[in-house]
Write a protein that holds these residues in place. Structure first.
Motif, PDB file in Angstrom:
ATOM      1  N   UNK A 107     -80.592   5.826 -15.888  1.00  0.00           N
ATOM      2  CA  UNK A 107     -80.789   6.118 -17.300  1.00  0.00           C
ATOM      3  C   UNK A 107     -79.439   6.319 -17.984  1.00  0.00           C
ATOM      4  N   UNK A 108     -79.292   5.755 -19.186  1.00  0.00           N
ATOM      5  CA  UNK A 108     -78.031   5.835 -19.927  1.00  0.00           C
ATOM      6  C   UNK A 108     -77.925   7.190 -20.615  1.00  0.00           C
ATOM      7  N   UNK A 109     -76.753   7.802 -20.479  1.00  0.00           N
ATOM      8  CA  UNK A 109     -76.489   9.092 -21.108  1.00  0.00           C
ATOM      9  C   UNK A 109     -75.693   8.847 -22.383  1.00  0.00           C
ATOM     10  N   UNK A 110     -76.345   9.041 -23.530  1.00  0.00           N
ATOM     11  CA  UNK A 110     -75.679   8.777 -24.802  1.00  0.00           C
ATOM     12  C   UNK A 110     -74.818   9.946 -25.264  1.00  0.00           C
ATOM     13  N   UNK A 111     -74.685  10.985 -24.479  1.00  0.00           N
ATOM     14  CA  UNK A 111     -73.835  12.106 -24.874  1.00  0.00           C
ATOM     15  C   UNK A 111     -72.353  11.727 -24.836  1.00  0.00           C
ATOM     16  N   UNK A 112     -72.030  10.549 -24.239  1.00  0.00           N
ATOM     17  CA  UNK A 112     -70.642  10.084 -24.196  1.00  0.00           C
ATOM     18  C   UNK A 112     -70.149   9.658 -25.570  1.00  0.00           C
ATOM     19  N   UNK A 113     -71.056   9.287 -26.450  1.00  0.00           N
ATOM     20  CA  UNK A 113     -70.667   8.816 -27.772  1.00  0.00           C
ATOM     21  C   UNK A 113     -70.280  10.009 -28.627  1.00  0.00           C
ATOM     22  N   UNK A 114     -69.020  10.074 -29.016  1.00  0.00           N
ATOM     23  CA  UNK A 114     -68.506  11.247 -29.708  1.00  0.00           C
ATOM     24  C   UNK A 114     -68.431  11.086 -31.218  1.00  0.00           C
ATOM     25  N   UNK A 115     -68.542   9.878 -31.700  1.00  0.00           N
ATOM     26  CA  UNK A 115     -68.427   9.701 -33.136  1.00  0.00           C
ATOM     27  C   UNK A 115     -69.265   8.519 -33.583  1.00  0.00           C
TER      28      UNK A 115
END
Length: 136
Positions: free
Chosen positions: A114-122
């Motif tokens: 599953x992809x963790x979208x918490x990496x996207x910071x902006x």
């Protein structure tokens, strides 16, 4: 219609600018380098060298051809085992309708996690990811 053209032109300029300044795709992105690297997974469609709208029959045919090409017993590649494992992994994702749908929707990565979208910071990071996904 004019705004769509303007958006497409600006998006292209944005991507070209990012690439010109050495931007790299984010972890978990679906667009990866076409050269093989054991530490970086590639898009299953790139691995099997097929289009994203390929039929089940085309996916199986591409898998059989690539598996024959990179099989460790017949291949001359130094990293044949890794390539063969990558081809098998790509086929595992694309041969199953459910995992293919999840991958295409960006919900799982190239390894089926599953992809963790918490990496996207902006917002800019999110936009870059979307642009790169649409360009593949």
């Amino acid at each position: 219609a004019r705004w769509a053209f303007s958006f497409a032109t600006n998006r292209t300029k944005f991507v070209q600018s990012r690439i010109r300044h050495g931007a790299q795709p984010f972890a978990g992105n679906h667009l990866h380098s076409t050269s093989f690297s054991a530490d970086q997974a590639r898009c299953p469609y790139e691995v099997l060298e097929i289009e994203s709208n390929a039929s089940k029959k085309d996916i199986k045919r591409a898998y059989m051809m690539m598996a024959r090409k990179v099989h460790p017993d017949v291949s001359t590649f130094v990293d044949a085992k890794e390539r063969f494992a990558e081809v098998n992994s790509a086929y595992q994702i694309l041969s199953n309708e459910e995992t293919k749908r999840l991958y295409d929707a960006g919900q799982i990565d190239t390894e089926g996690n599953e992809v963790d979208y918490s990496e996207l910071h902006s917002f800019q990071d999110m936009l870059w990811r979307q642009v790169m996904w649409e360009m593949r």
